[in-house]
Design a protein around this motif. Structure first.
Motif, PDB file in Angstrom:
ATOM      1  N   GLU A 291      46.185  44.023  34.578  1.00 30.14           N
ATOM      2  CA  GLU A 291      46.683  42.785  35.162  1.00 30.14           C
ATOM      3  C   GLU A 291      45.841  41.627  34.659  1.00 30.14           C
ATOM      4  OE1 GLU A 291      48.600  43.926  39.351  1.00 30.14           O
ATOM      5  OE2 GLU A 291      46.454  44.357  39.293  1.00 30.14           O
ATOM      6  N   THR A 292      46.459  40.452  34.587  1.00 28.30           N
ATOM      7  CA  THR A 292      45.779  39.285  34.023  1.00 28.30           C
ATOM      8  C   THR A 292      46.053  38.045  34.866  1.00 28.30           C
ATOM      9  OG1 THR A 292      47.662  38.686  32.611  1.00 28.30           O
ATOM     10  CG2 THR A 292      46.052  40.223  31.678  1.00 28.30           C
TER      11      THR A 292
ATOM     12  N   GLN B 213      41.458  40.646  41.890  1.00 23.44           N
ATOM     13  CA  GLN B 213      42.323  39.474  42.007  1.00 23.44           C
ATOM     14  C   GLN B 213      41.820  38.526  43.093  1.00 23.44           C
ATOM     15  OE1 GLN B 213      46.381  40.735  42.514  1.00 23.44           O
ATOM     16  NE2 GLN B 213      46.575  41.376  40.387  1.00 23.44           N
ATOM     17  N   ARG B 214      41.353  39.069  44.189  1.00 17.37           N
ATOM     18  CA  ARG B 214      40.799  38.215  45.244  1.00 17.37           C
ATOM     19  C   ARG B 214      39.603  37.427  44.719  1.00 17.37           C
ATOM     20  NH1 ARG B 214      42.275  42.541  49.079  1.00 17.37           N
ATOM     21  NH2 ARG B 214      40.344  43.634  48.576  1.00 17.37           N
ATOM     22  N   ARG B 215      38.741  38.098  43.982  1.00 18.79           N
ATOM     23  CA  ARG B 215      37.563  37.423  43.431  1.00 18.79           C
ATOM     24  C   ARG B 215      37.968  36.338  42.438  1.00 18.79           C
ATOM     25  NH1 ARG B 215      32.677  41.862  42.667  1.00 18.79           N
ATOM     26  NH2 ARG B 215      32.966  42.918  44.666  1.00 18.79           N
ATOM     27  N   ALA B 216      38.978  36.637  41.615  1.00 19.01           N
ATOM     28  CA  ALA B 216      39.437  35.647  40.638  1.00 19.01           C
ATOM     29  C   ALA B 216      40.001  34.416  41.338  1.00 19.01           C
ATOM     30  CB  ALA B 216      40.477  36.269  39.719  1.00 19.01           C
TER      31      ALA B 216
ATOM     32  N   ILE C 250      38.592  50.840  50.193  1.00 19.86           N
ATOM     33  CA  ILE C 250      39.157  49.518  49.899  1.00 19.86           C
ATOM     34  C   ILE C 250      40.647  49.690  49.659  1.00 19.86           C
ATOM     35  CG2 ILE C 250      38.832  49.644  47.398  1.00 19.86           C
ATOM     36  CD1 ILE C 250      37.934  46.721  47.486  1.00 19.86           C
ATOM     37  N   ASP C 251      41.398  48.617  49.751  1.00 21.86           N
ATOM     38  CA  ASP C 251      42.825  48.737  49.477  1.00 21.86           C
ATOM     39  C   ASP C 251      43.063  49.118  48.017  1.00 21.86           C
ATOM     40  OD1 ASP C 251      41.918  46.237  48.664  1.00 21.86           O
ATOM     41  OD2 ASP C 251      43.533  45.112  49.616  1.00 21.86           O
ATOM     42  N   SER C 252      42.461  48.355  47.104  1.00 28.72           N
ATOM     43  CA  SER C 252      42.631  48.611  45.676  1.00 28.72           C
ATOM     44  C   SER C 252      41.562  47.838  44.913  1.00 28.72           C
ATOM     45  CB  SER C 252      44.034  48.168  45.226  1.00 28.72           C
ATOM     46  OG  SER C 252      44.092  47.937  43.839  1.00 28.72           O
ATOM     47  N   THR C 253      40.944  48.472  43.949  1.00 32.92           N
ATOM     48  CA  THR C 253      39.934  47.771  43.151  1.00 32.92           C
ATOM     49  C   THR C 253      40.577  46.643  42.337  1.00 32.92           C
ATOM     50  OG1 THR C 253      40.114  49.485  41.420  1.00 32.92           O
ATOM     51  CG2 THR C 253      38.331  49.716  43.026  1.00 32.92           C
ATOM     52  N   ASN C 254      41.817  46.830  41.893  1.00 43.78           N
ATOM     53  CA  ASN C 254      42.504  45.748  41.186  1.00 43.78           C
ATOM     54  C   ASN C 254      42.768  44.573  42.123  1.00 43.78           C
ATOM     55  OD1 ASN C 254      42.686  47.277  38.771  1.00 43.78           O
ATOM     56  ND2 ASN C 254      44.725  46.453  38.373  1.00 43.78           N
TER      57      ASN C 254
ATOM     58  N   HIS D 265      35.454  33.569  41.464  1.00 42.02           N
ATOM     59  CA  HIS D 265      34.329  34.438  41.126  1.00 42.02           C
ATOM     60  C   HIS D 265      34.744  35.414  40.031  1.00 42.02           C
ATOM     61  CE1 HIS D 265      32.462  32.641  44.540  1.00 42.02           C
ATOM     62  NE2 HIS D 265      33.218  33.262  45.429  1.00 42.02           N
ATOM     63  N   ILE D 266      34.869  34.894  38.822  1.00 43.03           N
ATOM     64  CA  ILE D 266      35.242  35.728  37.678  1.00 43.03           C
ATOM     65  C   ILE D 266      33.955  36.204  37.010  1.00 43.03           C
ATOM     66  CG2 ILE D 266      36.515  35.846  35.517  1.00 43.03           C
ATOM     67  CD1 ILE D 266      38.138  33.418  36.511  1.00 43.03           C
ATOM     68  N   GLU D 267      33.775  37.494  36.954  1.00 44.03           N
ATOM     69  CA  GLU D 267      32.539  38.041  36.396  1.00 44.03           C
ATOM     70  C   GLU D 267      32.852  39.294  35.602  1.00 44.03           C
ATOM     71  OE1 GLU D 267      30.071  39.556  39.617  1.00 44.03           O
ATOM     72  OE2 GLU D 267      31.806  39.393  40.939  1.00 44.03           O
TER      73      GLU D 267
END
Length: 236
Positions: free
Chosen positions: A108-109, A12-15, A4-8, A19-21
């Motif tokens: 990150e937030t 962010q994509r999911r947020a 993957i590019d980055s888990t962070n 899809h915040i989980e």
């Protein structure tokens, strides 16, 4: 996850998609891992690339404590799986052993109110020491002297230590601050802090109640530093 590019970045994509989980995102490899100040994080095979992704009801005030809490979680993990390794924390959240970097952390937030979220990116050198970095690196296998611990084993321990430190951060910063100072690298020593490309030198005297580094300048004045890159004089 595989590559993957980055888990962070995935968090962010999911947020952004709503899809915040509360979960951990883990990859076998990253193509665009990053750390503080947008430095690249090299993703060597066999190392741990993970992000804790969760809603934070305490908002930004709790999130501000998480660089320190997360660094302590890594230190706690190392104490369990590599007993005897002298892990120190370089302000604000680098875990190092004998000035060699073991872990990289990026907090990150985003969002607001009930949808305020945090992603705590944690990369740990388990099997390999990345080369071509700006500082020396170390890994769990070298610290242990064997290859019995895998990235999955380390993650299992890290999830527990992170949960404990997150709860501590949510309760109060002062006990967290005291624990951090016990393993602080360079405390009482002369350090150089680069702030907006301008270096400032002084003695690392303490950490403020808000997490700021307290520097005693050569003229005797104290300076609070809330963002910057620290190096120990005569070290890396």
């Amino acid at each position: 996850m595989g590559v993957i590019d980055s888990t962070n970045t995935e968090a962010q994509r999911r947020a952004k998609a709503g899809h915040i989980e509360n979960c951990w995102l883990v990859a076998e490899s990253q193509t665009a891992g990053r750390g503080r100040l947008q430095r690249p994080w090299l993703s060597s095979s066999g190392n741990l690339f993970s992000s804790a992704f969760f809603r934070e009801p305490g908002g930004i005030s709790i999130a501000a404590r998480l660089p320190f809490a997360t660094a302590l979680a890594v230190s706690d993990m190392a104490a369990i799986i590599a007993p005897g390794a002298p892990v120190k924390l370089k302000w604000p959240n680098d875990a190092r052993v004998n000035q060699a970097k073991l872990s990289g952390i990026l907090i990150e937030t985003g969002g607001q109110g009930q949808d305020f979220w945090v992603v705590a990116g944690i990369g740990i050198n388990i099997a390999e020491c990345p080369e071509g970095t700006s500082q020396a690196t170390t890994c769990i296998h070298d610290l242990r002297g064997d290859t019995l611990i895998s990235a999955e084993d380390a993650l299992s321990v890290l999830r527990e230590t992170f949960a404990r430190r997150l709860e501590q951060a949510r309760q109060s910063f002062e006990p967290l601050r005291e624990d951090w100072l016990k393993v602080a690298e360079g405390l009482g020593e002369t350090v150089r802090v680069t702030v907006s490309d301008s270096p400032v030198e002084g003695v690392f005297e303490d950490m403020a109640p808000d997490g700021a580094l307290i520097l005693r300048l050569p003229n005797g004045e104290r300076q609070m530093i809330r963002a910057g890159d620290v190096s120990l004089i005569g070290r890396t």
